[in-house]
Design an enzyme around this catalytic site. Structure first.
Site, mmCIF file in Angstrom:
data_model
loop_
_atom_site.group_PDB
_atom_site.id
_atom_site.type_symbol
_atom_site.label_atom_id
_atom_site.label_comp_id
_atom_site.label_asym_id
_atom_site.label_seq_id
_atom_site.Cartn_x
_atom_site.Cartn_y
_atom_site.Cartn_z
ATOM 1 N N SER A 11 0.806 -1.227 0.000
ATOM 2 C CA SER A 11 0.000 0.000 0.000
ATOM 3 C C SER A 11 0.835 1.272 0.000
ATOM 4 O O SER A 11 0.275 2.364 -0.113
ATOM 5 C CB SER A 11 -0.901 0.011 1.236
ATOM 6 O OG SER A 11 -1.711 -1.147 1.227
ATOM 7 N N ASP A 16 -10.474 -7.163 0.429
ATOM 8 C CA ASP A 16 -9.812 -6.105 1.182
ATOM 9 C C ASP A 16 -9.175 -6.754 2.395
ATOM 10 O O ASP A 16 -9.581 -7.836 2.820
ATOM 11 C CB ASP A 16 -10.821 -5.035 1.603
ATOM 12 C CG ASP A 16 -10.157 -3.728 1.964
ATOM 13 O OD1 ASP A 16 -10.315 -2.758 1.206
ATOM 14 O OD2 ASP A 16 -9.438 -3.690 2.999
ATOM 15 N N CYS A 55 -7.515 1.542 2.089
ATOM 16 C CA CYS A 55 -8.603 0.734 1.527
ATOM 17 C C CYS A 55 -8.203 0.140 0.184
ATOM 18 O O CYS A 55 -7.908 0.869 -0.762
ATOM 19 C CB CYS A 55 -9.845 1.610 1.384
ATOM 20 S SG CYS A 55 -11.161 0.787 0.488
#
Lengths: 380, 623
Positions: free
Chosen positions: B327, B366, B385
Site C-alpha cells: 500500500s 480487502d 482501503c
C-alpha cells in the site's frame, strides 16, 4: 729491458763473454723481475678495490708476495742440473700427499682437495703443477728427441698418476691443468705429429662417453651454463652473467678505480679471487685489460727467450713448461671470466688474491731465473 | 747420462726444440689475440648493452603507494581511515632457502595455514623480482620485538610498516562505505598496473568501489640503488605520490547508528533522504558484517560463514532487495489518478470488503473483511482501503500508472552513487510481453493498483519516490557524496512531474492523516511529537503467494513466510525536509513494525526543528 739482455743470450752465442756478472752471480733475471713486480703492483691496486678497500687483504697479499720473492730467490740459486736430479723427490712427495688427501682430506663443497697441516691447509695438487713438468723435462731431457714410443708411454704414466689422483677428488679443472703442463713438455720435446694425431682421434671418440659417464653432474652443469648462462639466471648462470656484465660495462676507459658498481654492490661473485679480471675490466676498461695483457705477453715473451737461450735440453724443456703453465693460467682464467670457458678454479696470475698460488708462481719464476743465469754454453 | 744419449744428434735436437718453441710462441700470440678480441667485443662493441644491464642491476624503480583518501560523514566523522600496520614480508630472491626461512619464522611469529596458503598463492601469481611478498599481516608488538632480535638469522624477511584500511564504525557502514580488499586475478587483468604499482588493495564494494579512482591517488616512484641482495643503499631520484582525495558523504553517522541499533535482529532496510537535495542521510541494511575482515584477506571459514548465514548479511537490502511495495504506492497512484482525471477529489465508492471486476468472476478481497463503507481518496489512503484502489487502478489503466510510476522513480535505477543497485519492476503490458511472453490482463492492473502483482521496488526507491512526492514532483537522483576533496558535488533536478497543486495538497493531507488521525494505519507513532507532523503511508507486502480462495488472514505462517512490513514518510508534513523508506522483512504490519523506525529517524533529524508559520520556509537541515 736492456739491450745487453738480448746480446747476452743470442741462441748461437758461442762467445763466453761474461756480461752482467752481478745479476748472474745472484741468479736474478732483472728483466723478468721488473715485469713481475710491475704486474704485481697493478694487481694490488685492483685487489684493493676488489676487496672493498679492506687493508687486511692487501696486507696479506703483500706478505705472501714477500714470502714468494724469498722462495723465488732460493729456487733461483739451485743449479738446473741439481733440479734435474732431484725433482723426482717433490713429485713423489706430492703423489703421497695426494693419496693422503683421499684418506685424510678436508671435504669442502663435496670435494676432498685440501690437506690440513695444523696451522695451514693447502692443496697437494699445487706441488704437482710444478714438479710434474720438471720431472718430465728431466726424464725426456736425458733421452733422444723426439721421444721414442717407450719414453712417450713412460711420460704418459707420469702424467696419468697425479692427474688421476686429482680427478677423483674430484677436481677436473686442476687435473686438466696438471695434465696439460705435462703434455706441453712432451710437445716441446718434439713429440711426433702422428702420436698427436692418434691422441686427438682418441679424444674425439671417447668424448661422448666421457660426457655421459666420466663427468659429475655439477661439471656437466658448468659446461652447459657456459653455452647458455641465461638458462639459469639466478643459479649457475649468475656468475657468468654478472662477470660478463661487469666487463662489458667497463667500456674503453672504465668506471674508475673503486667505482665499479658490479663488484662494489656484490653482484660479482669471487671478485677478489678468480673473477678479479672482471673488476679490473669494469674499473679500468679495455685500456686496463690491454695493459695487463701486454704485461703478461712480455713475461711470457721473456720466458720463451730464456727457454730459447737455455744451456741444456732439460733447461729448455723445463723453462718452456713453466712458461706454458703460466700462459695457460692467464688464458684459462681470462676466457672463463669472459664466458669463453666453463668455470674452473684458476686464479689470475699475480692479480688474484691467494697465498698458495702466489708462492708457487714465484717459485716458477725462480726456476726461470735459475735457468737464465746458468753459466756456460749449450750442452746436452 | 744414459748410454743411448752418446749417439744423440745435438744439432738436430736443438733445432727440433727451438721449432717447437716457435710453434708454442705462435699459439700464445694467437690465444692472447683472441682474448683481446673477446674483451674488445664485450667492452667496446657490446658496451651499450652491458652498461644498461649493469644499471638495471643496481638501479631499481620502486613504487611509492599514495595514501588512500579518507571517507567522512557530514559532520566530519571518519568512516574509512588508514592505520599503520606491521606486515612481515619476504623477498624470495634474497633468502638462502625459502622453506628453511619459513621454518625459522614459525618460531618467531604465529603463522596459520591460511597465511601459508595465501603466501603460496601470491608467489605463484604475477610479481616483480625482488618485490617483497607479504607473509603475515598485523603483527603485534611482541612479534615485532621477537623478529627484531632474530633478524640476523632471518635473511630475506623484513617487517614493513604499511598503511592499511580501517573502518572505525565497522558494520554500521559496511553496506554504504563498502570495503577494500586484495586485488584479485580478474581485477589484475582490468586495472592499469602502473597506477596500482605499490598498492595491494582496491575498492570492492560501496563508496570504496564507486569512487576508487578519486580515493586511490597517483602512485609515486623512486629510483633506488640496491646491492645484489636487494638492500637499498640510497635513493637516486624521487617522484612523490599524490594522495587520494577525501570523500565527504551526506550520511549522518549518528542517525545511521541509531537506525541500525533499532533494527538489531531484524532483516530490514531503511533509507533516509534529505528532500532538499536528495542527499542520502542514512542507508541501513541489517544484518550487516564487519568490513575490516576483508581488508587483508578474509579466511575461507569466515567468508563461508557469512555466505551461508540464512539472514544474508552480505546482501545489501537497501539497494538490492526487491519487494512488492504494497500500500505504500497508494499516495503516488492517487496523485496519478487525480491528474489523469480517472477520479475526482469528490469521487466515492462503497466498499463491501471485496471487489469483483466487471465481467469476471475473480474476487479481490480487502484486508478488512467487513469493508470500509463509503470511501473517498483521503479515506482510502488513511485507512489503506484496497477496494477503492482496485477500482482506481482499473479506471486509470496500467499505461498511465506505469508511465507516471517510471517518472516517480520506480522500475529503473535511482542513479545513486553506489554500485550494484537493482532497478525493481514497474510493470506494463510491454514489459509483460517482453519478460513473460504473455498478454496483460485487467486483473494484473488491479494487483498493481494495491502495490502487489508484478510491481517490485527497492527500499531506496521507496524513500526516493516519497522524496519526489514531498517535493511535489521534482526529481533529484539520490546521492551519497556531498564533496570530493574540497569540490562540492551538486545535485541536479532531472525531471519535474506536473500535477495540480490541489492534488498535492490533498495527498499530502491524507498522508498526514495516516499518522495523525485515530483511524490512520500509523496513528500509533504520533504520540509525543510536538514540534512537527509526519506524513506517511503504511504497507504490507505478501512474502508468499496464496491461492485466491484461501482466507489469507487465517493462515498460521512461519516467521519467514509472514508479510513484509513497509512504511514511507516525509516530515514535517507541512514543510518537508526529510523522507524515509523502511522495510522490515516478515514484520507483518507496516504500522506496527516499520513506522516506529521512521519515528526514530524523524525525532533524531527534527530534534531542534522549530515549526514555521509560513510554508516553504528555509531549510532546517544540519550543515
Amino acid at each position: 729491458m736492456s739491450q745487453t739482455d738480448f746480446v747476452r743470450k743470442l741462441p748461437d752465442a758461442q762467445s763466453e763473454k761474461p756480461t752482467n756478472t752481478f745479476w748472474q752471480s745472484i741468479h736474478i733475471d732483472p728483466t723478468l723481475l721488473a715485469l713481475v713486480l710491475i704486474t704485481l703492483a697493478f694487481g694490488l691496486v685492483v685487489l684493493y678495490s676488489a676487496s672493498d678497500g679492506q687493508f687486511s687483504f692487501l696486507k696479506r697479499q703483500v706478505m705472501m708476495a714477500g714470502a714468494g720473492l724469498v722462495a723465488m730467490i732460493i729456487v733461483a740459486q739451485i743449479p738446473p742440473s741439481v733440479m734435474q736430479r732431484w725433482v723426482w723427490l717433490p713429485y713423489a712427495g706430492g703423489l703421497l700427499l695426494l693419496v693422503a688427501v683421499i684418506f685424510f682430506g678436508l671435504e669442502v663443497n663435496g670435494a676432498q682437495r685440501w690437506l690440513d697441516l695444523g696451522p695451514i691447509a693447502f692443496q697437494p695438487s699445487e706441488i704437482l703443477k710444478l714438479s710434474l713438468p720438471l720431472l718430465l723435462a728431466a726424464y725426456l731431457g736425458k733421452r733422444h728427441m723426439p721421444p721414442r714410443f717407450k719414453h712417450v708411454f713412460m711420460s704418459l704414466l707420469m702424467i696419468a698418476l697425479p692427474a688421476g689422483l686429482v680427478v677423483v677428488q674430484p677436481d677436473l679443472g686442476t687435473s686438466l691443468l696438471v695434465a696439460g703442463s705435462g703434455l706441453a713438455v712432451l710437445f716441446t720435446a718434439g713429440l711426433k705429429w702422428r702420436y698427436m694425431l692418434a691422441a686427438l682421434i682418441l679424444v674425439i671418440i671417447s668424448a661422448p662417453l666421457m660426457w655421459q659417464f666420466g663427468l659429475h653432474d655439477y661439471q656437466r652443469e658448468r659446461i652447459i651454463t657456459m653455452f647458455n648462462p641465461e638458462a639459469d639466471r639466478l643459479g649457475a648462470g649468475w656468475n657468468i652473467i654478472q662477470s660478463v656484465t661487469a666487463i662489458g660495462s667497463g667500456g674503453w676507459s672504465g668506471k674508475g678505480w673503486l667505482l665499479g658498481t658490479q663488484s662494489h654492490l656484490d653482484f660479482l661473485p669471487e671478485s677478489h679471487t678468480d673473477f678479479i679480471i672482471a673488476v679490473l675490466a669494469e674499473e679500468f676498461g679495455f685500456r686496463g685489460v690491454c695493459i695487463l695483457l701486454s704485461l703478461y705477453l712480455l713475461i711470457i715473451g721473456r720466458g720463451f727467450w730464456i727457454s730459447y737461450t737455455a744451456k741444456s735440453p732439460f733447461s729448455r724443456l723445463a723453462s718452456a713448461a713453466v712458461v706454458v703453465t703460466f700462459f695457460v693460467y692467464v688464458s684459462v682464467n681470462m676466457a672463463m671470466v669472459s664466458g669463453l670457458l666453463p668455470v674452473v678454479g684458476v686464479p689470475l696470475p699475480l692479480v688474484s688474491y691467494g697465498g698458495t698460488s702466489l708462492i708457487s708462481l714465484f717459485m716458477m719464476f725462480g726456476i726461470l731465473m735459475a735457468i737464465s743465469t746458468e753459466p756456460g754454453t749449450l750442452k746436452s | 747420462m744414459r748410454e743411448d744419449s752418446l749417439f744423440r744428434d745435438e744439432q738436430y735436437e736443438s733445432r727440433l726444440i727451438l721449432g717447437r718453441l716457435q710453434i708454442l710462441a705462435f699459439v700464445v700470440m694467437v690465444v692472447l689475440a683472441m682474448l683481446a678480441l673477446r674483451y674488445h667485443y664485450l667492452q667496446i662493441e657490446q658496451f651499450d648493452r652491458f652498461v644498461t644491464q649493469s644499471d638495471e642491476n643496481r638501479i631499481h624503480v620502486r613504487a611509492v603507494p599514495p595514501t588512500r583518501g579518507l571517507v567522512f560523514d557530514r559532520n566530519g566523522i571518519v568512516l574509512a581511515e588508514n592505520r599503520p600496520s606491521y606486515t612481515l614480508t619476504i623477498v624470495p630472491e634474497n633468502t638462502d632457502g625459502l622453506d628453511q626461512l619459513l621454518d625459522k619464522l614459525a618460531n618467531v611469529v604465529a603463522i596459520s595455514d591460511i597465511d601459508l596458503q595465501r603466501f603460496q598463492e601470491q608467489l605463484e601469481t604475477y610479481r616483480r623480482p625482488y618485490e617483497p611478498v607479504p607473509f603475515r599481516y598485523n603483527l603485534d608488538e611482541q612479534e615485532v620485538a621477537r623478529f627484531a632480535v632474530q633478524q640476523f638469522d632471518l635473511v630475506g624477511a623484513d617487517i614493513q610498516v604499511e598503511l592499511i584500511r580501517h573502518y572505525p564504525l565497522g558494520e554500521y557502514f559496511a553496506h554504504v562505505v563498502g570495503y577494500v580488499g586484495r586485488i584479485n586475478d580478474r581485477e589484475q587483468a582490468s586495472i592499469d598496473l602502473e597506477a596500482y604499482a605499490g598498492s595491494h588493495v582496491i575498492g570492492k564494494t560501496g563508496i570504496e568501489r564507486q569512487y576508487e579512482t578519486e580515493l586511490l591517488g597517483v602512485v609515486g616512484y623512486e629510483y633506488v640503488e640496491t646491492d645484489a641482495r636487494g638492500n637499498v643503499l640510497r635513493i637516486l631520484e624521487r617522484h612523490h605520490p599524490i594522495p587520494g582525495q577525501n570523500i565527504h558523504l551526506n550520511l549522518d553517522s549518528e542517525l545511521q547508528i541509531a537506525i541500525q541499533d533499532q533494527l538489531v535482529g531484524e532483516q530490514a532496510a531503511a533509507v533516509a533522504i534529505d528532500t532538499n537535495n536528495s542527499g542520502v542521510l542514512a542507508l541501513v541494511s541489517t544484518p550487516s558484517f564487519d568490513p575490516n575482515l576483508f581488508v587483508s584477506g578474509i579466511s575461507t571459514r569466515e567468508y563461508s560463514a557469512l555466505l551461508e548465514n540464512p539472514a544474508k548479511p552480505l546482501f545489501n537490502r537497501a539497494l538490492q532487495g526487491q519487494y512488492p511495495p504494497g500500500s505504500t504506492v497508494k499516495p503516488m497512484f492517487g496523485l496519478i489518478a487525480l491528474q489523469e482525471q480517472s477520479i475526482t477529489p469528490e469521487f466515492t465508492l462503497f466498499d463491501p470488503g471485496y471487489y469483483i471486476l466487471e465481467g469476471q468472476d475473480r474476487v479481490s478481497r480487502d484486508w478488512k473483511s467487513q469493508g470500509h463503507g463509503t470511501v473517498d481518496l483521503t479515506k482510502a489512503i488513511v485507512e489503506s482501503c484496497n477496494v477503492f484502489y482496485y477500482e482506481l487502478g482499473h479506471r486509470t489503466g496500467i499505461e498511465s500508472l506505469s508511465d507516471y510510476g517510471l517518472r516517480f522513480g520506480l522500475g529503473h535505477k535511482t542513479g545513486i552513487d553506489l554500485p550494484g543497485e537493482q532497478s525493481g519492476v514497474m510493470p506494463s503490458p510491454n514489459w509483460k510481453r517482453g519478460a513473460r511472453g504473455v498478454a496483460w490482463y485487467p486483473g494484473d492492473t488491479i494487483n498493481v493498483g494495491v502495490g502487489q502483482g508484478f510491481l517490485l521496488v527497492t527500499p531506496l526507491q521507496l524513500a526516493q519516490t516519497t522524496a519526489v512526492i514531498a517535493r511535489k514532483g521534482s526529481v533529484i537522483p539520490p546521492s551519497l557524496v556531498s564533496a570530493i576533496g574540497d569540490q562540492p558535488v551538486l545535485s541536479i533536478v532531472s525531471d519535474q512531474i506536473e500535477i495540480a497543486e490541489e492534488h498535492w495538497a490533498l495527498v499530502h493531507g491524507a498522508m498526514r492523516d495516516v499518522v495523525h488521525t485515530t483511524h490512520g494505519t500509523a496513528q500509533s507513532i504520533n504520540r509525543g511529537i510536538d514540534n512537527y507532523e509526519i506524513a506517511g503511508k503504511t504497507g504490507t507486502a505478501q512474502a508468499i503467494s496464496v491461492a485466491e480462495d484461501v482466507d489469507y488472514d487465517d493462515l498460521e505462517l512461519e516467521k519467514h513466510q509472514r508479510d513484509h512490513a513497509l512504511f514511507v514518510a516525509f516530515a514535517p508534513a507541512d514543510n518537508p525536509q526529510f523522507s524515509v523508506g523502511v522495510i522490515v522483512e516478515n514484520g507483518e504490519h507496516g504500522g506496527s513494525m516499520a513506522a516506529p523506525i521512521a519515528r526514530v529517524i524523524f525525532d533524531k533529524l527534527l530534534e531542534s526543528y522549530v515549526p514555521e508559520p509560513v510554508k516553504n520556509g528555509g531549510a532546517n537541515v544540519p550543515n
